[in-house]
Write an enzyme that holds these catalytic residues in place. Structure first.
Site, PDB file in Angstrom:
ATOM      1  N   GLY A 282       0.804  -1.215   0.000  1.00 53.50           N
ATOM      2  CA  GLY A 282       0.000   0.000   0.000  1.00 53.50           C
ATOM      3  C   GLY A 282       0.836   1.265   0.000  1.00 53.50           C
ATOM      4  N   SER A 283       2.123   1.147   0.329  1.00 55.54           N
ATOM      5  CA  SER A 283       2.994   2.326   0.332  1.00 55.54           C
ATOM      6  C   SER A 283       3.596   2.570  -1.034  1.00 55.54           C
ATOM      7  CB  SER A 283       4.101   2.137   1.385  1.00 55.54           C
ATOM      8  OG  SER A 283       3.493   2.039   2.671  1.00 55.54           O
TER       9      SER A 283
ATOM     10  N   GLU B 213      11.919  -4.971   2.695  1.00 56.15           N
ATOM     11  CA  GLU B 213      12.250  -4.458   1.361  1.00 56.15           C
ATOM     12  C   GLU B 213      12.493  -2.943   1.423  1.00 56.15           C
ATOM     13  OE1 GLU B 213       9.617  -6.330   2.101  1.00 56.15           O
ATOM     14  OE2 GLU B 213       9.113  -7.743   0.498  1.00 56.15           O
TER      15      GLU B 213
ATOM     16  N   THR C 199       9.351  -0.855   9.170  1.00 52.44           N
ATOM     17  CA  THR C 199      10.122  -2.074   9.489  1.00 52.44           C
ATOM     18  C   THR C 199      10.073  -3.078   8.335  1.00 52.44           C
ATOM     19  OG1 THR C 199       8.152  -3.080  10.448  1.00 52.44           O
ATOM     20  CG2 THR C 199       9.621  -1.879  11.960  1.00 52.44           C
TER      21      THR C 199
ATOM     22  N   GLY D 220      -2.588  -0.224   5.231  1.00 55.30           N
ATOM     23  CA  GLY D 220      -1.694   0.058   4.112  1.00 55.30           C
ATOM     24  C   GLY D 220      -2.437   0.202   2.795  1.00 55.30           C
ATOM     25  N   ARG D 221      -3.414  -0.686   2.556  1.00 52.87           N
ATOM     26  CA  ARG D 221      -4.112  -0.662   1.268  1.00 52.87           C
ATOM     27  C   ARG D 221      -5.160   0.442   1.206  1.00 52.87           C
ATOM     28  NH1 ARG D 221      -4.711  -5.056   4.236  1.00 52.87           N
ATOM     29  NH2 ARG D 221      -6.766  -5.627   5.082  1.00 52.87           N
TER      30      ARG D 221
ATOM     31  N   HIS E 292      -6.813  -8.180 -26.695  1.00 54.70           N
ATOM     32  CA  HIS E 292      -5.824  -8.899 -27.518  1.00 54.70           C
ATOM     33  C   HIS E 292      -4.963  -9.796 -26.652  1.00 54.70           C
ATOM     34  CE1 HIS E 292      -6.796  -6.266 -30.956  1.00 54.70           C
ATOM     35  NE2 HIS E 292      -6.966  -5.348 -30.016  1.00 54.70           N
TER      36      HIS E 292
ATOM     37  N   GLU F 181      -6.167  -8.515  -0.337  1.00 53.11           N
ATOM     38  CA  GLU F 181      -5.585  -8.458   1.016  1.00 53.11           C
ATOM     39  C   GLU F 181      -6.691  -8.175   2.042  1.00 53.11           C
ATOM     40  OE1 GLU F 181      -2.473  -5.455   2.618  1.00 53.11           O
ATOM     41  OE2 GLU F 181      -1.292  -7.185   2.014  1.00 53.11           O
TER      42      GLU F 181
ATOM     43  N   LYS G  27       7.307 -13.955   5.270  1.00 49.83           N
ATOM     44  CA  LYS G  27       8.359 -13.035   5.711  1.00 49.83           C
ATOM     45  C   LYS G  27       9.273 -13.717   6.742  1.00 49.83           C
ATOM     46  CE  LYS G  27       5.549  -8.777   5.553  1.00 49.83           C
ATOM     47  NZ  LYS G  27       5.005  -7.698   6.422  1.00 49.83           N
TER      48      LYS G  27
ATOM     49  N   LYS H 126       4.371   2.485   6.514  1.00 44.74           N
ATOM     50  CA  LYS H 126       3.534   2.662   7.707  1.00 44.74           C
ATOM     51  C   LYS H 126       4.302   2.199   8.945  1.00 44.74           C
ATOM     52  CE  LYS H 126      -0.689   1.042   9.937  1.00 44.74           C
ATOM     53  NZ  LYS H 126      -1.960   0.290   9.795  1.00 44.74           N
ATOM     54  N   THR H 127       4.898   1.018   8.896  1.00 47.96           N
ATOM     55  CA  THR H 127       5.592   0.452  10.058  1.00 47.96           C
ATOM     56  C   THR H 127       7.048   0.880  10.139  1.00 47.96           C
ATOM     57  OG1 THR H 127       6.199  -1.446   8.703  1.00 47.96           O
ATOM     58  CG2 THR H 127       4.149  -1.618  10.025  1.00 47.96           C
TER      59      THR H 127
HETATM   60  O1  LIG Z   1       3.842   0.445   4.693  1.00 53.59           O
HETATM   61  P1  LIG Z   1       4.538  -0.736   5.298  1.00 53.59           P
HETATM   62  O2  LIG Z   1       4.379  -0.816   6.790  1.00 53.59           O
HETATM   63  O3  LIG Z   1       5.975  -0.784   4.857  1.00 53.59           O
HETATM   64  O4  LIG Z   1       3.807  -2.061   4.727  1.00 53.59           O
HETATM   65  C1  LIG Z   1       3.866  -2.303   3.347  1.00 53.59           C
HETATM   66  C2  LIG Z   1       2.892  -3.390   2.991  1.00 53.59           C
HETATM   67  O5  LIG Z   1       3.214  -4.629   3.641  1.00 53.59           O
HETATM   68  C3  LIG Z   1       2.021  -5.365   3.870  1.00 53.59           C
HETATM   69  O6  LIG Z   1       2.132  -6.577   3.204  1.00 53.59           O
HETATM   70  C4  LIG Z   1       1.846  -5.588   5.370  1.00 53.59           C
HETATM   71  O7  LIG Z   1       3.020  -6.186   5.842  1.00 53.59           O
HETATM   72  C5  LIG Z   1       0.874  -4.529   3.311  1.00 53.59           C
HETATM   73  O8  LIG Z   1      -0.297  -4.655   4.017  1.00 53.59           O
HETATM   74  C6  LIG Z   1       1.436  -3.140   3.388  1.00 53.59           C
HETATM   75  O9  LIG Z   1       0.779  -2.241   2.532  1.00 53.59           O
END
Ligand SMILES: O=P(O)(O)OC[C@H]1O[C@@](O)(CO)[C@@H](O)[C@@H]1O
Length: 560
Positions: free
Chosen positions: A170-171, A228, A225, A283-284, A400, A369, A524, A222-223
């Site tokens: 969602g970010s 990626e 943490t 997030g979404r 197509h 999700e 994860k 959001k977190t």
């Molecule tokens: O914004 P963040 O905390 O980095 O989370 C990113 C994404 O990871 C998730 O898979 C939750 O772990 C999604 O719900 C979320 O949008």
């Protein structure tokens, strides 16, 4: 709240399906009822003040090419009533903790509350409290205007013209989709990159042609943490300091969009350069929040505000409109009807709009999700199917690609088509727009009427053994969404919120929690363990032969 199958309306719908539904033929329904289009079409209106085309402020939702009779609609609405959809909706807008597994409110509507609603969580006014919605929006306005005007400069005094948003899920999906959808409104001197994948290619490609003196990094998480994102952010920071021989000023080139000030500070971004939001934003559901800063930077704050305003108008509609006229509720009920009574497994969203080319990808997270869940509110597995597999591509490209299956495959695929009546690019005297519109109209008609063997034969020149291959069974349901003017910021906001509340309606009927996402955790955790094993001798521990064997092969091939 009991499982969906326990509501009397569910059994009535099953009887209805086994009688009317089983033999329902769309083209016959139209032939027998000249009023069908008007009966099953709903119109949403945007205020001229926010519409991209004042005067053409309608969005038309045509549900008439769906397996619907008046009785079907009555029974679906009855199901929604018995499932407590309105009660759950009102609980959401009241700030109740309807995300019951995380004990959180679900309050993303507050982010776009441009209508001055009182919105509280735990008795606290989330709009005007310190660090609240309006304060963050003002910070986004000031900052985006400073960057766009060149008042906010890089460490060597240059204007920042490259924006690199580092985030995932969602970010990332919301910022990507919205900036693509609103490209017509985007700053012509601005280059945007969105880095999400841990695959080194993603960050490498974004940095390859970027100039550290003119680049602004948005670390969106959001977190703060997410592996990626923190890894990509650290790689970006290392690149920036190396490229500037450690003279680069992090404070001028890095900002954070997050709920987690502690982790943001630890990363090295000053709290003054953080745009915050609360844990009641999923997030979404976060593009309306600070996560949408790349949108405000690209299209300008006034357009971002219109984006919020269009969303708010759909919130108002969802909140105030009786179920039978409630557009997102009807969309959600149709999804339940096809999923649970026709065994449809998927939901296709095909926008006839190249700017919306990332809209299906965005909706995939929003829908799957949210409703990719099995367990109901009392902890027992649902006795029925829940979230569909949402997929899509823009048309006319999709025609197509996979429309062969749509027209002549064995699967029922409820489909949404979206078109803006006016193009932002009326090239060749609007010939392209006319062709786009003709395909938009033809596809839903073809899916409905099909082509019989007699019609194939009547065309002539078809050998008998070829005839069955050229028959189209038809009777494939579609919903057509027609935006009266352009798809501008407000129209886009309204369309997104249509799907948010369609998703809400599905989850409310299925009695699942649409707002947590425990399902993303296991992968994860296992990945963290295997990451360590890649640097150790052997093929890891406690793995099955396949995973262990693959790990060994990876190490051998990659020489890592
Ligand atoms: O914004 P963040 O905390 O980095 O989370 C990113 C994404 O990871 C998730 O898979 C939750 O772990 C999604 O719900 C979320 O949008």
């Amino acid at each position: 709240m009991p499982q969906a199958t326990s509501h009397p309306a569910w059994a009535e719908l099953q009887v209805h399906r086994d009688s009317v539904g089983k033999s329902f033929v769309l083209k016959e329904a139209f032939a027998s009822d000249p009023e069908r289009f008007s009966k099953f079409t709903r119109t949403f209106k945007l205020p001229d003040a926010v519409s991209s085309c004042p005067g053409d402020t309608e969005i038309l939702f045509d549900y008439s090419k769906n397996f619907l009779t008046e009785e079907t609609l009555d029974l679906l609405v009855k199901l929604a009533e018995q499932a407590g959809v309105e009660k759950k909706r009102d609980a959401m807008f009241a700030g109740e903790k309807i995300n019951f597994t995380e004990q959180r409110a679900v309050y993303h509507a507050a982010l776009r509350n441009v209508g001055g609603w009182e919105m509280k969580v735990d008795g606290v006014d989330v709009m005007n409290t310190k660090g609240g919605v309006n304060e963050v929006l003002e910070h986004m306005r000031v900052f985006s205007e400073q960057v766009r005007s060149g008042e906010w400069k890089g460490y060597t005094g240059k204007k920042l013209t490259t924006i690199i948003n580092i985030g995932i899920g969602g970010s990332d999906l919301g910022p990507v989709m919205v900036t693509e959808a609103l490209k017509h409104y985007g700053a012509k001197d601005m280059t945007l990159h969105f880095v999400s994948n841990i695959d080194g290619t993603h960050i490498a490609e974004a940095l390859a042609n970027s100039d550290p003196e003119t680049t602004l990094f948005l670390i969106a998480s959001k977190t703060f943490t997410t592996a990626e994102t923190t890894t990509n952010a650290n790689t970006a920071k290392k690149w920036f300091l190396e490229k500037t021989d450690n003279k680069g000023d992090i404070a001028k080139h890095f900002v954070a969009l997050s709920t987690n000030e502690a982790e943001v500070t630890k990363f090295g971004i000053d709290a003054a350069n953080m745009f915050g939001f609360e844990s009641w934003v999923g997030g979404r559901y976060s593009v309306w929040s600070a996560i949408g800063l790349s949108v405000a930077l690209y299209v300008g704050y006034d357009n971002f505000r219109k984006f919020l305003a269009g969303a708010h108008e759909m919130d108002k509609h969802f909140r105030e409109t009786p179920l039978r006229e409630n557009i997102p509720v009807l969309g959600g009920l149709l999804s339940v009807w096809y999923s649970d009574f026709f065994n449809a497994q998927t939901h296709l969203v095909a926008p006839f709009d190249q700017y919306l080319h990332r809209f299906p990808a965005y909706l995939q997270q929003l829908s799957m999700e949210s409703n990719g869940k099995t367990i109901t509110s009392d902890g027992t597995p649902a006795k029925y199917t829940t979230g569909p597999i949402l997929f899509g591509e823009p048309c006319t490209n999709a025609q197509h690609s996979f429309f062969q299956l749509l027209h002549q495959g064995t699967k029922l695929i409820p489909t949404d088509f979206i078109l803006a009546a006016k193009s932002h690019n009326p090239v060749s005297n609007n010939l392209h727009q006319k062709m786009l519109a003709s395909n938009y109209l033809a596809q839903s008609e073809a899916l409905m009427v099909g082509k019989t063997a007699d019609q194939v034969r009547a065309e002539g020149g078809v050998s008998d053994d070829l005839v069955p291959h050229k028959v189209f069974l038809g009777n494939r349901p579609t919903t057509s969404i027609l935006v009266g003017g352009h798809i501008g910021p407000a129209e886009l906001g309204a369309l997104i919120v249509y799907y948010e509340h369609l998703t809400f309606t599905e989850g409310a009927v299925w009695d699942i929690n649409s707002f947590d996402q425990w399902g993303v955790e296991l992968g994860k955790v296992l990945a963290k363990k295997i990451l360590k094993e890649i640097d150790e001798e052997g093929n890891g521990s406690g793995h099955d032969a396949s995973t262990g064997g693959l790990l060994g092969a990876f190490k051998k091939y990659s020489n890592l």
